[in-house]
Each structure stands twice: as C-alpha cells, then as structure tokens.
Design a protein around this motif. Structure first.
Motif, mmCIF file in Angstrom:
data_model
loop_
_atom_site.group_PDB
_atom_site.id
_atom_site.type_symbol
_atom_site.label_atom_id
_atom_site.label_comp_id
_atom_site.label_asym_id
_atom_site.label_seq_id
_atom_site.Cartn_x
_atom_site.Cartn_y
_atom_site.Cartn_z
ATOM 1 N N ILE A 1 -3.958 3.507 -1.585
ATOM 2 C CA ILE A 1 -4.028 2.229 -1.126
ATOM 3 C C ILE A 1 -4.278 1.221 -2.169
ATOM 4 O O ILE A 1 -3.271 0.097 -1.985
ATOM 5 N N LEU B 1 -0.843 0.161 -2.579
ATOM 6 C CA LEU B 1 0.029 -0.334 -1.936
ATOM 7 C C LEU B 1 -0.465 -1.834 -1.472
ATOM 8 O O LEU B 1 -0.001 -2.686 -1.022
ATOM 9 N N ASP B 2 -1.854 -2.296 -1.385
ATOM 10 C CA ASP B 2 -2.057 -3.689 -1.749
ATOM 11 C C ASP B 2 -2.101 -4.340 -2.645
ATOM 12 O O ASP B 2 -3.492 -3.927 -3.641
ATOM 13 N N SER C 1 -8.135 -2.514 3.361
ATOM 14 C CA SER C 1 -7.016 -1.707 3.222
ATOM 15 C C SER C 1 -6.437 -1.533 3.765
ATOM 16 O O SER C 1 -5.245 -0.782 4.697
ATOM 17 N N MET C 2 -7.109 -0.258 4.477
ATOM 18 C CA MET C 2 -6.934 1.072 5.457
ATOM 19 C C MET C 2 -6.694 0.478 6.510
ATOM 20 O O MET C 2 -5.714 1.114 6.813
ATOM 21 N N LYS D 1 -5.062 -2.431 7.416
ATOM 22 C CA LYS D 1 -4.830 -3.501 7.392
ATOM 23 C C LYS D 1 -3.513 -2.114 6.941
ATOM 24 O O LYS D 1 -2.317 -2.547 8.311
ATOM 25 N N ILE D 2 -3.487 -1.119 6.710
ATOM 26 C CA ILE D 2 -2.216 -0.040 6.118
ATOM 27 C C ILE D 2 -2.667 0.828 7.718
ATOM 28 O O ILE D 2 -0.604 1.201 8.212
ATOM 29 N N LEU D 3 -3.423 1.182 8.493
ATOM 30 C CA LEU D 3 -3.190 2.168 9.334
ATOM 31 C C LEU D 3 -2.559 0.955 10.799
ATOM 32 O O LEU D 3 -1.820 1.819 11.349
ATOM 33 N N PHE E 1 -0.617 -1.643 10.781
ATOM 34 C CA PHE E 1 0.641 -1.959 9.598
ATOM 35 C C PHE E 1 1.595 -0.472 10.538
ATOM 36 O O PHE E 1 2.493 -0.672 11.396
ATOM 37 N N ARG E 2 1.194 0.329 10.579
ATOM 38 C CA ARG E 2 1.778 1.838 10.241
ATOM 39 C C ARG E 2 2.282 2.555 12.255
ATOM 40 O O ARG E 2 2.664 2.958 12.081
ATOM 41 N N SER F 1 4.260 -0.117 13.321
ATOM 42 C CA SER F 1 5.679 0.035 12.592
ATOM 43 C C SER F 1 6.098 1.512 13.739
ATOM 44 O O SER F 1 7.489 1.176 14.258
#
Length: 327
Positions: free
Chosen positions: A55, A58-59, A306-307, A309-311, A313-314, A317
């Motif tokens: 995390i 990546l951020d 951040s978590m 945001k990443i989840l 985005f995934r 995708s």
C-alpha cells in the motif's frame, strides 16, 4: 588457543560444541495447539506486513517521512517473523532440537536484529509524532525524507554492529558442560550462561543491549509523550486535542503491545514458572509483527483511504476487462 586456555584454567581445554539443543517448549502440556497458533500468527503477519508495504509503495501520497518508518517497521516485522517462526516450528514440531553451532549463532543474529529494529522504529515514530504536534509549522523542515532515511540507516548500522559484537563474543566461550538451551530459540543470555570460562564481556554487552535497546528507547518514548501531553493541554478546544491525539493512537498501541509484556515478564520472573516465562516471551516476539499492520490499517485514516482507493481501482479494472471480453 593459549588465550582461551588461560581464560579457562590450566587443566581445562577450549571446547566449541558441534551443536546446541533447544529445549524450551519440551514438556509443556498440549503444546501442539500452540504450534498451530504460531503458524496462524505467522501467516497473518506475512500477509499483513506485505499488504502494508504494498500500500505504501503503490500510493505516492504515503511516501512521507512517517510512512518511511512504517514501511521499514513492516519490513522488519516480516523479516523477523520469517526468521523466527518457521525455525521454531521446525525445531519443535519436527523434532529438530539439535541445531549446529554456526546455525544457532546465525539464528540468534537475525532474531535479535529484527527485535532491536522493532524498538528503534518505535523511537523514530515517537520522534515524528513529537515534532508533528509540538512544532507543526516546522514539521516539514525538521522531519524530511532525507533525515528519516538517514535515521533509519543509522539504526540499521548500529543494530547490526552491536549484535555482531554480541555474537562474536560468544565465539570466545568454551562449553565444557551442558549445551541445552532452555528457550524457544538461540537466546543470547541462555547461551553464554552455559559457558565455563570468563563471561564478563558477555555480561557487559548484555547490559549494554538492555539499556540501549530497551530502557533508553522506552525512556525517550515516555518523555516524548509527556511533552505531547503537555503541549495538548495548552490547546484551546477539546476537539483539537482529540484530533491531535488520534494521530498518536496507532503508535501508542504498538508501544503498549511491545513493551508491556516484556516489562511484566521481567519484573515477575521470580513469580512465574520457567515454562510460563518462555511462552510469554515467545508471544512477545510473534504478537507485535502480527498486530502492527492490523493496527495501522484500522487506526490510520490515510492507509484506510489508500486501501479503498486501490480496491476500487482494482474493481473498476476487473469490470473493464469483463466488458472487453464480452465485446
């Protein structure tokens, strides 16, 4: 050889054992359940610390001086758990209590290095919180990326040097009697107390490690939070005090988890059985690496955002990929 013989005495020869025997968990009832628990703790530690490192990497918003220390703490916890738990399970679960002399010293080095770095990371985080709350306008000047990287690098060099000296002093010892270590790993104190020759240098380095790696960090952390508490008492509104204190809750939780079990175990040594002491110390070694990432994920707003945001985005995708496949 003459040096060792003079240290041992005229009629005693220097003896370096081929192996040590780790006997810490042997004889404890229902200990197999504890091994299952250790395995679970190890898996959670690996997953949690790897996630925190990923995390932060990546951020780009988390690449701040504070999260440099958090990243290093996660790295140290991951390395420490990987150095300790698999070897402990191999020793006791698969009955490999006989550990070669050189392997035992290497095991000791990696375990003590990771445990020491955990403490010094807490010191770095306490300094970060101290400056952020007492000198908020000067924080970006006083706590820079370069400063924090230099501080972490100095901690690594210092710890590796001191632990290497401690390991080196063990090589001058002669073991003419027992080679059974009553601990769950190659414990420095348990090893040098088995020796027959002069152990004063080992006593000195042990005292030095206790002061520098335990008491001085704890004293600095307590002092920093005393200053933080005094500074917050001068803040006008209760809301501002609570908001400022919330930035310290994750770090305070780590400090309590790490130091309280150690202090309780060492202050109550005469009142608890050897088996209980070994279990308590082993829990002290494996619990913080498991709980540290959980605490930072749950109590730190930046990492939670951040978590998400990443989840998110995934998930987007995956939806995009499915649409392209369907077309």
């Amino acid at each position: 050889m003459d040096f060792f013989n003079s240290a041992l005495g005229k009629n005693i020869t220097f003896v370096r054992p081929e192996f040590f025997i780790i006997s810490g968990f042997i004889g404890i009832p229902n200990i197999n359940y504890y091994y299952v628990f250790l395995f679970f703790v190890y898996i959670v530690s690996v997953l949690g610390n790897t996630a925190v490192m990923a995390i932060i990497y990546l951020d780009h918003r988390l690449r701040t001086p504070k999260y440099i220390v958090v990243f290093n703490l996660a790295f140290v916890d991951l390395c420490g758990s990987s150095a300790l738990v698999p070897k402990v399970l191999d020793i006791f679960l698969f009955n490999h209590q006989y550990i070669p002399y050189a392997d035992c010293l290497a095991f000791l080095f990696f375990c003590y290095t990771s445990l020491s770095m955990q403490v010094l990371n807490l010191v770095a985080l306490s300094y970060d919180r101290l400056i952020a709350i007492i000198y908020p306008l000067h924080y970006q000047v006083k706590v820079t990326h370069r400063f924090m990287l230099s501080l972490i690098a100095c901690f690594w060099v210092f710890v590796i040097t001191v632990i290497l000296i401690a390991v080196g002093l063990l090589t001058r010892l002669s073991f003419c009697k027992s080679v059974v270590i009553n601990s769950y790993f190659c414990d420095h104190g348990q090893i040098y107390r088995l020796a027959c020759n002069d152990k004063k240098p080992n006593d000195v380095i042990t005292l030095f490690l206790i002061v520098v790696i335990l008491w001085l960090p704890l004293t600095f952390i307590l002092f920093s939070y005393s200053c933080i508490g005094y500074a917050l008492s001068k803040v006008a509104t209760v809301h501002e005090r609570v908001k400022a204190f919330k930035t310290c809750t994750a770090h305070l939780s780590l400090v309590v988890i790490y130091f309280v079990p150690i202090l309780v175990t060492f202050t109550m040594t005469s009142k608890i059985s050897p088996n209980a002491r070994i279990l308590n110390l082993s829990l002290t070694s494996v619990f913080p690496p498991m709980l540290n990432p959980i605490i930072y994920v749950l109590q730190t707003q930046e990492i939670k955002e951040s978590m998400k945001k990443i989840l998110k985005f995934r998930k987007k995708s995956q939806i995009t990929v499915k649409r392209e496949i369907m077309q």
